[in-house]
Write a protein that holds these residues in place. Structure first.
Motif, short mmCIF file in Angstrom:
data_model
loop_
_atom_site.label_atom_id
_atom_site.label_comp_id
_atom_site.label_asym_id
_atom_site.label_seq_id
_atom_site.Cartn_x
_atom_site.Cartn_y
_atom_site.Cartn_z
N ILE A 885 8.85 -2.82 -2.21
CA ILE A 885 9.09 -1.40 -2.40
C ILE A 885 10.38 -1.06 -1.67
CG2 ILE A 885 6.69 -0.71 -2.80
CD1 ILE A 885 6.47 -0.01 0.13
N THR A 886 11.16 -0.13 -2.22
CA THR A 886 12.49 0.14 -1.67
C THR A 886 12.64 1.61 -1.36
OG1 THR A 886 13.46 0.48 -3.86
CG2 THR A 886 13.47 -1.77 -3.00
N ALA A 887 13.53 1.90 -0.39
CA ALA A 887 13.88 3.27 -0.01
C ALA A 887 15.35 3.28 0.37
CB ALA A 887 13.01 3.75 1.14
N SER A 888 16.02 4.36 -0.01
CA SER A 888 17.44 4.48 0.32
C SER A 888 17.70 5.45 1.46
CB SER A 888 18.22 4.92 -0.92
OG SER A 888 17.71 6.16 -1.40
N SER A 889 16.66 6.09 2.01
CA SER A 889 16.84 7.05 3.11
C SER A 889 15.66 6.92 4.07
CB SER A 889 16.93 8.48 2.57
OG SER A 889 15.71 8.85 1.96
N ALA A 890 15.84 7.45 5.26
CA ALA A 890 14.78 7.38 6.26
C ALA A 890 13.58 8.22 5.85
CB ALA A 890 15.32 7.84 7.62
N ALA A 891 13.83 9.41 5.30
CA ALA A 891 12.72 10.28 4.91
C ALA A 891 11.88 9.61 3.82
CB ALA A 891 13.27 11.62 4.41
N GLN A 892 12.54 8.99 2.82
CA GLN A 892 11.81 8.30 1.76
C GLN A 892 11.03 7.12 2.32
OE1 GLN A 892 14.34 6.72 -1.28
NE2 GLN A 892 12.66 6.26 -2.67
N ALA A 893 11.60 6.43 3.30
CA ALA A 893 10.92 5.29 3.89
C ALA A 893 9.65 5.73 4.63
CB ALA A 893 11.86 4.55 4.85
N LEU A 894 9.72 6.81 5.40
CA LEU A 894 8.53 7.29 6.12
C LEU A 894 7.44 7.72 5.15
CD1 LEU A 894 10.31 9.31 8.95
CD2 LEU A 894 9.09 7.15 9.19
N ARG A 895 7.83 8.34 4.04
CA ARG A 895 6.83 8.75 3.05
C ARG A 895 6.14 7.53 2.42
NH1 ARG A 895 9.93 11.67 0.48
NH2 ARG A 895 10.51 10.28 -1.24
N LEU A 896 6.92 6.48 2.13
CA LEU A 896 6.34 5.28 1.54
C LEU A 896 5.43 4.54 2.52
CD1 LEU A 896 9.41 3.86 -0.42
CD2 LEU A 896 7.34 4.86 -1.38
N VAL A 897 5.79 4.53 3.81
CA VAL A 897 4.97 3.84 4.80
C VAL A 897 3.60 4.51 4.90
CG1 VAL A 897 4.74 3.35 7.26
CG2 VAL A 897 6.91 2.93 6.12
N ARG A 898 3.56 5.81 4.81
CA ARG A 898 2.26 6.51 4.83
C ARG A 898 1.39 6.13 3.64
NH1 ARG A 898 5.82 10.95 5.70
NH2 ARG A 898 5.99 11.53 7.92
N ASP A 899 2.05 5.88 2.49
CA ASP A 899 1.29 5.64 1.26
C ASP A 899 0.88 4.18 1.06
OD1 ASP A 899 1.60 8.31 0.72
OD2 ASP A 899 3.35 8.02 -0.59
N VAL A 900 1.75 3.24 1.43
CA VAL A 900 1.50 1.84 1.04
C VAL A 900 1.26 0.90 2.20
CG1 VAL A 900 2.86 2.12 -1.05
CG2 VAL A 900 3.97 1.31 1.01
N SER A 901 1.59 1.24 3.42
CA SER A 901 1.35 0.43 4.61
C SER A 901 1.90 -0.99 4.45
CB SER A 901 -0.15 0.37 4.91
OG SER A 901 -0.38 -0.35 6.11
N PRO A 902 3.21 -1.19 4.58
CA PRO A 902 3.80 -2.53 4.40
C PRO A 902 3.48 -3.44 5.58
CG PRO A 902 5.49 -1.01 5.11
CD PRO A 902 4.25 -0.17 4.89
N CYS A 903 3.62 -4.76 5.33
CA CYS A 903 3.43 -5.74 6.41
C CYS A 903 4.75 -6.11 7.05
CB CYS A 903 2.72 -6.97 5.89
SG CYS A 903 3.70 -7.91 4.70
N MET A 904 5.86 -5.85 6.37
CA MET A 904 7.17 -6.17 6.93
C MET A 904 8.17 -5.13 6.42
SD MET A 904 9.38 -9.72 6.97
CE MET A 904 10.05 -9.60 5.33
N VAL A 905 9.10 -4.73 7.30
CA VAL A 905 10.15 -3.78 6.96
C VAL A 905 11.49 -4.49 7.13
CG1 VAL A 905 11.19 -1.54 7.43
CG2 VAL A 905 8.73 -1.86 7.77
N ILE A 906 12.33 -4.40 6.09
CA ILE A 906 13.66 -5.02 6.10
C ILE A 906 14.67 -3.89 6.20
CG2 ILE A 906 15.27 -6.49 4.85
CD1 ILE A 906 12.85 -7.72 3.44
#
Length: 990
Positions: A885-906
């Motif tokens: 899953i990808t995000a181009s901004s910090a706000a989008q990244a925080l929203r995705l982390v709440r929804d999908v709970s990744p195991c690794m962040v690049i």
């Protein structure tokens, strides 16, 4: 041919000019060429004569050697034919001796034979068959009569050979036990001595293994035929059964036959041939008698012979010392040519060996014969040259007379034709009628036709010009517009009368340019003066300008002035100009009305936007309160069943109203062009798999079956991820709502050619529900259209499909639909393909097969660089259990982390927050599993002190395959440690 130049003096007559040019460009070059050719011919003749004299002896030597070689090769081919014939005879003899024999055949053959008193078996009379002889050396009880009968079958083979090859004297077979068979018949009993041992003759022992170990055909020296055939040459072939010599077959040729063959050969320069074998002369033409003397044939010994008689020569050399000199003179070389003195003088002798024998073939020629032949051709060659010289001179004289006569004729024809063409051109210039005339020459006739067409075109142009003038006059009168023309030298400006009518002025014949400037509005005068200045300084066209002129009543009238310079002098200064003046007063008034309407529409659109913004804010505030309170009431346990049903209905109605507001606002944004789209490459196969998992609870609740057809799972397309989810969500929602219990839904993807002929990707959402009437397909994508199902009890606003199609079109795609009423519907979303071949090549170069993680895992890629996100998405499509899953901004990244709970962040290039701060915010969010991180790309100065311990690796941007492989291996180890630790905790708790 050059053209006449009247500037050199008085014009020349056509007749004189044609003859002069013909003489200059045709006859003189031809004469020069003929003289050059003649000189070249004479020089070449002299050179050839000199060269011929120098190379005559070499030429004679070469030709004579070639002649002897050719005849020797021909003789060699004849000998080779004899070898093949005797091989065939040997094979036939062995085959017949091994073949069974019929009883009648033996009786019939033996009936031809008689026995002598000494025990010899033979054929006594010539009955047209072969002669047969069985020597009494073998007693009668040992004589093989079956062999005699079997070998009788050779008669046909031997007869065919003798008929095909007339030079053959006889063919025969001689057996080891004294049996002898010969074709044609001879008196063998009278020739052979009683009890003769036939194997002692040379034609037999020359074929045994001692003398012929290769068992190939053998050509004998010349010998006297023991059966009375004279001097012969035989070709022998042993007949073996295994290693046992059964006998010998042979074919005989007389020396007289060879001499006749040499005599019949026709050679150049009266040459003749001599065939020799060692020191023996086998055959010679009669022409050789004058060089070697008259010879007497060697004596033939009476038969029967008691032994072989081989001669050293077939001619008596003691009576021909010249022959001895000749044979000794050619012993030192296998082939060549020499000059040898003989009886009649010196002779050229060339010799060449005959293949397969010890023979040599000699060609003898008188040198004077050769010289006379060459001299004869030299004389003929000289005579031919003299004839050619006289012919060329005669040809040129005749050509000169003919060309003079033709030049006079051509000049007369051209003069008459040019006079007629000049008359036609003059009549055209004077405007007089022109009559079509015919000319003998095609080009002149075409010129006459062109002049006649020019006259017709002139008349037509004059008519069209008069008609155009009348037409312009009518147009001006009907339109109210006016033409103008201006003379720069006299400052005369002429207007059509319509101009004065438009201005309310009296009609004038002409006016000055200053008078027109006085009528021009001050604001427009500067532009007119600038345009006039550009025309005066070289511009051909004056652009159209809108100008206001003062009307006679004092008002200003809008007009558009257009013009063109039609004539200039040699220095480029304008002399004449013309143009039109158009009345655009009404156009200007209409334009003012349209501008007012545009301003009004703009104001209305802004008012609508303000209304929707205010409406959204005002209605969402109480709507959010309603949704919040219904959620609180739904959590109350003290509600009765009826109260809970009321609360659920209120919450459901509020949710529907919120969705309707959102759809209306999005449709309004699309119409206003204010809805931003971010189209990026997207792996549609992976996306559909995630989409299915989101809709599985609704499918289970509706008792529907979903199937996926992902044959093109690796397909990539360009789309806005959020808007694509919205499109597919609307289509999936409709497929669920308008389906029947126990029904089915099918998702498929692929690529194809759309209605515009472009290759696109497509996604099908197909269901087995109610479908729709194909006749209503045009209304399907209209806003608020539900095709008559407004009162069906199925929820919906009728905006979903209209909004989805508009979103697809904004992404350069389309949505199409097909249906059969009562059987279901299929909606196809067309979107453009994405090119990820460069990233695919990187992955395939590193991995020959797809990889896999032991458990499902999601990687969140945060980067403003599209290459980082795309590279990892492509890699993720080749790793099982890995979701990117990808995000181009910090706000989008925080929203995705709440929804999908990744195991690794690049972390890549993060623009709106530092990497450490963003990772800290992500860690604050609740999660069950540990979180690891990776940093790719350039590190900022704030990261110089290091990254948090969860950052286990760094990499390049975009990530390389070695880095990704390291991350996967590291995660597999961490996953195993985490799972083992969790199992241990669970065991301790138990």
């Amino acid at each position: 041919m050059s053209k006449p130049r009247p500037t050199d003096g008085a014009p020349r007559p056509t007749r004189r000019w044609v003859w002069h040019e013909l003489l200059r460009h045709a006859l003189v070059p031809l004469l020069v060429m003929e003289v050059a050719l003649l000189g070249g011919y004479l020089g070449l003749h002299w050179l050839v004569a000199q060269q011929q004299e120098a190379t005559r002896e070499d030429l004679i030597r070469t030709q004579l050697e070639q002649l002897s070689r050719y005849e020797a090769e021909h003789a060699g081919m004849v000998v080779e034919d004899w070898r093949r014939e005797v091989q065939q005879l040997a094979h036939s003899a062995l085959r017949e001796m091994d073949a069974p024999i019929a009883p009648g055949e033996r009786v019939r053959e033996m009936a031809r034979h008689v026995f002598s008193e000494d025990g010899t078996l033979y054929v006594a009379e010539d009955d047209g068959e072969a002669g047969s002889y069985y020597s009494s050396l073998a007693p009668s009880y040992l004589q093989d009569y079956g062999k005699v009968a079997r070998l009788s079958r050779l008669d046909t083979v031997m007869q065919d050979m003798l008929e095909i090859r007339p030079e053959l004297r006889q063919a025969w077979f001689s057996s080891y036990d004294g049996y002898f068979r010969i074709k044609p018949w001879i008196d063998t009993h009278g020739i052979f001595t009683p009890g003769v041992d036939l194997t002692s003759y040379g034609f037999y022992y020359l074929a045994d293994d001692r003398n012929n170990p290769t068992r190939e055909p053998v050509v004998t020296p010349a010998y006297q035929d023991p059966v009375g055939g004279g001097w012969l040459i035989s070709t022998l072939m042993p007949v073996h059964r295994g290693d046992f010599l059964e006998g010998v077959v042979g074919i005989d040729v007389t020396l007289d036959a060879l001499a006749k063959h040499l005599e019949s050969t026709r050679l150049p320069w009266n040459a003749y041939l001599v065939l020799v074998s060692g020191n023996s002369v086998l055959a010679m033409s009669e022409a050789g008698q004058k060089d070697f003397g008259v010879h007497v044939p060697p004596r033939i010994e009476p038969t029967p012979l008691t032994h072989d008689r081989f001669l050293e020569t077939a001619r008596d050399q003691s009576k021909s010392p010249e022959m001895v000199r000749l044979l000794h003179g050619i012993d030192d070389a296998p082939h060549g040519m020499r000059k040898i003195p003989l009886l009649a003088g010196e002779r050229l002798v060339a010799w060449y060996p005959v293949a397969g024998t010890d023979w040599r073939l000699l060609a003898v020629v008188d040198p004077q014969q050769v010289e006379s032949g060459i001299q004869h051709w030299n004389t003929r060659f000289n005579q031919l040259g003299y004839v050619m010289l006289v012919g060329l001179i005669a040809f040129f004289l005749v050509l000169l007379v003919v060309m003079r006569w033709r030049a006079e004729s051509m000049a007369t024809t051209l003069s008459e034709a040019l006079e007629r063409l000049s008359d036609m051109a003059l009549r055209i210039g004077r405007g007089q009628p022109v009559v079509r005339q015919r000319f003998a020459l095609q080009e002149l006739d075409q010129a006459g036709e062109a002049l006649r067409e020019a006259a017709l075109r002139r008349d037509q142009i004059e008519l069209e010009r008069a008609e155009d003038a009348r037409h312009v006059e009518m147009v001006m009168a009907a339109s109210g517009d006016a033409t103008w023309r201006y003379d720069f030298e006299r400052d005369d400006l002429h207007f059509h009368e319509n101009f004065f009518l438009m201005m309310g002025l009296p009609i004038q014949a002409s006016m000055h340019l200053a008078d027109l400037d006085a009528m021009t509005h001050p604001e427009d005068l500067a532009g007119m003066l600038e345009s006039r200045w550009r025309v005066l300084h070289g511009d051909s066209w004056a652009e159209a300008r809108d100008v206001r002129y003062r009307h006679a009543d004092g008002s200003w009238v809008w007009m558009q002035v257009r013009g063109q310079v039609t004539r200039r002098d040699g220095d480029g200064r304008p002399l004449r100009a013309t143009g039109v003046v158009l009345d655009i007063q009404r156009h200007k008034q209409t334009l003012q009305v349209l501008e007012a309407a545009r301003d009004s529409a703009t104001e209305a659109s802004q008012s609508k936007s303000r209304f929707f913004s205010s409406f959204s804010h005002e209605i969402r505030t109480p709507l959010n309160a309603i949704l919040g309170f219904t959620d609180l009431l739904a959590d109350e346990s003290s509600l009765t069943r009826e109260q809970r049903r009321y609360v659920d209905e209120a919450g459901h109605a509020a949710s529907q109203l919120s969705a309707l507001i959102e759809d209306v606002l999005q449709m309004s944004s699309l119409e206003a062009g204010e809805l931003p789209l971010d189209c990026q490459p997207l792996s549609i196969g992976q996306h559909l798999i995630r989409l299915v998992s989101q809709y599985q609870p609704r499918l289970d609740q509706a008792e529907l079956t979903l199937s996926l057809a992902l044959e093109e799972a690796s397909l990539w397309l360009n789309a806005d991820r959020r808007r694509l989810d919205q499109i597919l969500g609307n289509l999936m929602g409709n497929a669920i709502k308008y389906n029947r219990a126990g029904g089915w839904i099918r998702l498929a993807l692929g690529r194809g050619i759309d209605s515009h002929g472009q290759e696109m990707a497509w996604v099908d959402v197909e269901d087995g529900g109610f479908g729709f009437d194909p006749n209503q397909a045009a209304q399907l994508f209209q806003p608020f259209s539900r095709l008559g199902r407004e009162d069906s009890g199925i929820e919906g606003t009728g905006l979903g499909l209209a909004l989805s199609r508009e979103l697809a079109r904004r992404m350069q795609g389309e949505i199409t639909a097909q249906s059969v009423l009562g059987e279901g519907a299929c909606f196809r979303v067309w979107l453009p393909l994405a090119d990820v071949s460069a990233h695919e090549q990187v992955v395939k170069a590193a991995w020959s097969a797809d990889q896999a993680l032991p458990v499902a895992c999601r990687w969140l890629v945060i980067s403003t660089r599209a290459e980082d996100r795309l590279r990892l998405e492509v890699i993720g499509s080749h790793v099982a259990n890995l979701d990117i899953i990808t995000a181009s901004s910090a706000a989008q990244a925080l929203r995705l982390v709440r929804d999908v709970s990744p195991c690794m962040v690049i972390f890549g290039d993060v623009a709106d927050m530092s990497v450490a701060s963003l990772f800290s915010e992500i860690q604050r969010l609740p999660r069950e599993a540990p979180l690891w991180a990776v940093r790719i790309g350039e590190r900022t100065g704030a990261e110089a002190d290091g990254l948090p311990p969860e950052f286990f690796a760094v990499g390049e941007s975009p990530p390389g395959m070695l880095d990704v492989e390291h991350w996967i291996e590291w995660l597999i180890v961490r996953f195993r440690e985490f799972l083992e630790a969790r199992e241990q905790d669970e065991e301790r708790e138990r």
